[in-house]
Each structure stands twice: as structure tokens, then as C-alpha cells.
Scaffold this active site. Structure first.
Site, PDB file in Angstrom:
ATOM      1  N   HIS A 102      26.365  38.865  28.808  1.00  0.00           N
ATOM      2  CA  HIS A 102      26.052  37.620  30.261  1.00  0.00           C
ATOM      3  C   HIS A 102      26.909  36.589  30.219  1.00  0.00           C
ATOM      4  O   HIS A 102      26.272  35.614  30.408  1.00  0.00           O
ATOM      5  CB  HIS A 102      25.045  37.807  30.109  1.00  0.00           C
ATOM      6  N   TYR A 192      23.501  43.768  43.991  1.00  0.00           N
ATOM      7  CA  TYR A 192      22.166  44.353  43.921  1.00  0.00           C
ATOM      8  C   TYR A 192      22.480  45.157  45.220  1.00  0.00           C
ATOM      9  O   TYR A 192      21.270  45.979  45.867  1.00  0.00           O
ATOM     10  CB  TYR A 192      21.572  43.152  43.462  1.00  0.00           C
TER      11      TYR A 192
END
Length: 285
Positions: A102, A192
Site C-alpha cells: 500500500h 474495482y
């Protein structure tokens, strides 16, 4: 509150499980030519993407390792049940390695931020409203699991998210840092929302990027095995408690159930200010 439960290193906010020693070591972490790296801001669908990659590698005969074994937490963290930082464990792992981070681009290993040869980097992105809601619910589960005390109220968390006063910093700054690599052929950018609309097509796109050739039936089977419901079932059986709490709803647009009209406007204004003119757009429906 949990939203501000971080420490700051070089003007960036990090979870306490990402130590100074780790962050200083990571730029020089040795990337292998066959590494596959998943990059994302937290709660953007990186675990979903890693499941698909693992299944593709198994179907292509590149690995015989079980999917749960191949999956790992972010390389920069020392997880509660782990004896050492993720990157140390990763260094000892046999190839092919699939791992995630991340980290903002300026903190990533140089072999990820500026990949060479055959290294593959997949950047997973999700609209910031849904990312914030998912991050909030995950924090609510993670805080008691790790003994971190009372999690924040949503209103506090939303303000911290838009203000960048959260682990891994400002969402828009994070995604734009990686977005600058969009023309580099070592990178594949995925959203997504697009994957929710067409999972078989996304699986095929990922396979092509990884130089994996499978027939339509195999791609369809992997897509079926990688639906949210299947992933949630699989994660519920994981040996890692933190992994078992990762899946929640797995939908696009859940932010409508959380954000007030004023909060939604605040998110919109923030995104307009940060992302306008960058070519990076998100769907919120």
C-alpha cells in the site's frame, strides 16, 4: 481515534506496524525478474486481485502452491501473528512471488516504482467514497482484534479521510503518484468498478498482461471461482484472523448507505480539486 492512529515518516502517515527500519530498508529491497506486485491504497480490492493472479498462475502451471499460501499481507507491515516484517519473509520465498504493498510510490522499492525487464506491477484502484467506507468498516473489526481500543465514529473517519489524516495519507495523492506510470508497459491499471461489471473480461486482461494463455473455458472458470462470495468463503477458512475479516460486502456504491449529502459533497469537492485534469476518473454508481 483509529483514523489518526499512525506515525509520521518523511511527511507521510504510516501504521505503527510499518517501522522506520522497514521503511528505510524497502527502497533497496531486491525485486526479481518474475515478481508480480499488486499496488493499491488500502481497501481498494487488492486481495481480490491477488486471488485472481494466484489462480491464473496455478492454472498456467507456474506454481503448485495453494492460493492461501501465496497470499500475503503488505510487504511493509509486520503483522501481529508474524515473527518478522513482511519484506523479510518475502525475501526468503521461492519464485514466482506475488506480493502487495500500500506504499505511496516514493516509498516503494525502486524495482517496483521503476521496474525493469519482466517485472509486472498491477495497480488496483477503487472510487474513494467506497474505499473510505470499506476502510472504516475494516478498522472497526481490526481495532478490537489488535487490541487498539475504540474505533472512530464514521463522521470522524470521513473527515480524516478527506483531510489525508489517515494511514498511508491522502487517497488522491496516493493514486496520482502511481497514475504517473500509466504509460509504462510494466504497469497494468485496474478499477474495482470495472471488474465488478465484467469479471471474465478483467480476468482475461490480467492473464494477457501476465503473458498467460488460457482458453475461454479456463478463464470463465477462474472468474467463477473469484467472485466475491467464493472469496469470502475461502477467506473465512484462512489461518490468519486478519484475513478472515477482510471481505465484507464486495459491492460498488455502498457509500450511499454511509455518506450524508454534506459528506458526499465534501468528497466531490476534494476529488475535483485533486483529480481534475489528471485523466484519472472514478465511477461512483
Amino acid at each position: 481515534m483509529a483514523a489518526t492512529r499512525f506515525w509520521t515518516y518523511q511527511d507521510m502517515h504510516f501504521p505503527f506496524s510499518a517501522t522506520r527500519e522497514t521503511l528505510e530498508a524497502l527502497p533497496d529491497f531486491q525485486i526479481r525478474d518474475d515478481d508480480i506486485v499488486v499496488v493499491s491504497y488500502p481497501k481498494a480490492g487488492s486481495n481480490w486481485l491477488m486471488v485472481i493472479i494466484c489462480k491464473l498462475l496455478r492454472a498456467a502451471g507456474r506454481t503448485e502452491e495453494p492460493v492461501d499460501t501465496l497470499l500475503s499481507g503488505p510487504m511493509e507491515l509486520t503483522l501481529k501473528m508474524a515473527e518478522q516484517p513482511g519484506y523479510v519473509t518475502l525475501a526468503a520465498r521461492s519464485s514466482p512471488r506475488i506480493f502487495k504493498t500500500h506504499l505511496p510510490i516514493r516509498f516503494a522499492p525502486r524495482g517496483v516504482s521503476k521496474p525493469q525487464n519482466k517485472v509486472k506491477v498491477l495497480v488496483m484502484m477503487r472510487n474513494p467514497k467506497d474505499s473510505a467506507v470499506s476502510y472504516y468498516h475494516f478498522s472497526n473489526k481490526l481495532c478490537p482484534l489488535l487490541g487498539l481500543g475504540e474505533p472512530p465514529a464514521w463522521e470522524e473517519f470521513a473527515r480524516a479521510f478527506v483531510g489525508g489524516q489517515i494511514q498511508y495519507g491522502d487517497f488522491c495523492d496516493h493514486v496520482l503518484g502511481w497514475w504517473q506510470m500509466r504509460d509504462d508497459l510494466h504497469f497494468l491499471f485496474l478499477k474495482y468498478e470495472d471488474m465488478k461489471k465484467d469479471l471474465p473480461g478483467s480476468v482475461q486482461t490480467i492473464a494477457t498482461f501476465l503473458d498467460i494463455t488460457l482458453d475461454g473455458a479456463a478463464i470463465a472458470a477462474i472468474a467463477e471461482e473469484s467472485t466475491f462470495d467464493r472469496m469470502k468463503q475461502d477467506f473465512s477458512r484462512s489461518q490468519w484472523p486478519t484475513k478472515r475479516i477482510i471481505p465484507r460486502k464486495g459491492i460498488a456504491g455502498d457509500w450511499k448507505n454511509m455518506l450524508s449529502p454534506d459528506e458526499s459533497k465534501a468528497f466531490d469537492s476534494w476529488c475535483e480539486r485533486k483529480l481534475c485534469g489528471t485523466g484519472l476518473n472514478f465511477e461512483f454508481e
